[in-house]
Design a protein around this motif. Structure first.
Motif, PDB file in Angstrom:
ATOM      1  N   GLU A 122       0.842  -1.197   0.000  1.00 53.05           N
ATOM      2  CA  GLU A 122       0.000   0.000   0.000  1.00 53.05           C
ATOM      3  C   GLU A 122       0.879   1.250   0.000  1.00 53.05           C
ATOM      4  OE1 GLU A 122      -2.850   0.014   3.115  1.00 53.05           O
ATOM      5  OE2 GLU A 122      -3.809  -1.848   2.480  1.00 53.05           O
ATOM      6  N   LYS A 123       2.093   1.085   0.467  1.00 56.61           N
ATOM      7  CA  LYS A 123       3.062   2.174   0.534  1.00 56.61           C
ATOM      8  C   LYS A 123       4.370   1.676  -0.069  1.00 56.61           C
ATOM      9  CE  LYS A 123       4.920   5.374   4.022  1.00 56.61           C
ATOM     10  NZ  LYS A 123       4.944   5.712   5.468  1.00 56.61           N
ATOM     11  N   ARG A 124       5.231   2.588  -0.496  1.00 59.55           N
ATOM     12  CA  ARG A 124       6.545   2.219  -1.021  1.00 59.55           C
ATOM     13  C   ARG A 124       7.620   2.506   0.020  1.00 59.55           C
ATOM     14  NH1 ARG A 124       5.965   4.986  -7.069  1.00 59.55           N
ATOM     15  NH2 ARG A 124       4.188   3.701  -7.752  1.00 59.55           N
ATOM     16  N   TRP A 125       8.530   1.575   0.192  1.00 60.83           N
ATOM     17  CA  TRP A 125       9.572   1.677   1.199  1.00 60.83           C
ATOM     18  C   TRP A 125      10.939   1.424   0.571  1.00 60.83           C
ATOM     19  CZ3 TRP A 125       7.599   2.402   6.213  1.00 60.83           C
ATOM     20  CH2 TRP A 125       6.249   2.055   6.406  1.00 60.83           C
ATOM     21  N   ILE A 126      11.978   2.076   1.102  1.00 65.45           N
ATOM     22  CA  ILE A 126      13.360   1.762   0.738  1.00 65.45           C
ATOM     23  C   ILE A 126      14.027   1.186   1.976  1.00 65.45           C
ATOM     24  CG2 ILE A 126      15.552   2.645  -0.117  1.00 65.45           C
ATOM     25  CD1 ILE A 126      14.033   4.903  -1.477  1.00 65.45           C
TER      26      ILE A 126
END
Length: 270
Positions: A166-170
């Motif tokens: 649902e979200k983008r993460w690094i």
């Protein structure tokens, strides 16, 4: 605890539904683990989407970091599962990198904990046993002439370090630094071209990813160039020192052999 992922340097265990522990291999340098702990907190304070850091832990003689559990899958896994959507995933990867490079490190934070890109590269080049003294000297001269930068750079940005749900993460910030985006892009291109695929991946997945690698890198690079202020020649200038610096990492000998060949070919052209 349930092991949910592993790489060359660490294993990831899910403690419960809210947190995971990244447990490093025995013998992995403690100062590198502490740096990842500190830099991840600092990057989060700048508004970059990273898992929250809880605490350092020690288990059975191994050191680890307790992180917030995040929902999502690495882009590498999504690419393998849905190869027909490869171009879309490659563009997502590039978009995440473009967004990251817009983040400037404030002047008063360009010391600790942020390491400086050119200093880190120079240190690794000095330490590379595969290079002669003359080769190191020539590469370091090239590095010295390159521009400094004030942007957040990941230092190891690739599809396995980009999580999408649902979200983008690094994730995986052990190589995080302040520097020039062109050097960070050069690193990603080198990984696409020469990086060894994850050892834990099934052989059929590796075969699939190998076949997709060239296309993936092409789409990623073109998208990045189209949405940033960088030119191809600016990035190409960083390829030699970034490749040389990678020789000191925990990577298979076959990859080091490839990098040595690339480095020596490029030095002949200088």
């Amino acid at each position: 605890m349930k092991r949910i992922a592993e790489g060359r340097t660490a294993e990831i265990f899910q403690e419960h539904h809210e947190s995971v522990i990244k447990l490093y291999r025995s013998g992995f340098p403690k100062d590198a683990i502490i740096y990842e702990y500190e830099i991840t907190k600092q990057v989060a304070s700048l508004g970059i989407s990273v898992p929250m850091v809880h605490e350092l832990v020690e288990m059975e003689g191994r050191i680890g970091i307790n992180f917030e559990y995040i929902e999502g899958k690495p882009l590498l896994q999504k690419m393998a599962e849905h190869p027909q959507e490869l171009d879309d995933f490659a563009e997502i990867l590039a978009e995440m990198h473009v967004t990251l490079h817009r983040c400037e490190v404030p002047a008063d934070e360009r010391g600790k904990p942020f390491r400086k890109q050119k200093e880190m590269l120079a240190h690794n080049i000095h330490q590379a046993p595969q290079l002669s003294t003359d080769e190191k000297h020539a590469i370091l001269q090239i590095l010295e002439a390159l521009p400094n930068g004030n942007r957040v750079c990941h230092g190891d940005f690739h599809p396995d370090n980009a999580m999408v749900g649902e979200k983008r993460w690094i994730i995986d910030w052990m190589t995080g630094m302040v520097g020039h985006p062109a050097g960070d892009i050069a690193r990603t291109l080198i990984l696409f071209r020469y990086g060894t695929l994850p050892e834990a991946a099934p052989s059929h997945v590796k075969d699939q990813l190998q076949a997709m690698r060239e296309r993936m890198g092409h789409v990623y690079f073109n998208y990045y160039l189209a949405h940033s202020n960088l030119q191809m020649d600016e990035i190409d200038q960083w390829m030699l020192p970034v490749a040389a610096a990678r020789l000191t990492e925990w990577i298979p000998e076959e990859e080091k052999d490839q990098l040595r060949s690339v480095i020596r070919e490029r030095l002949k052209l200088k």
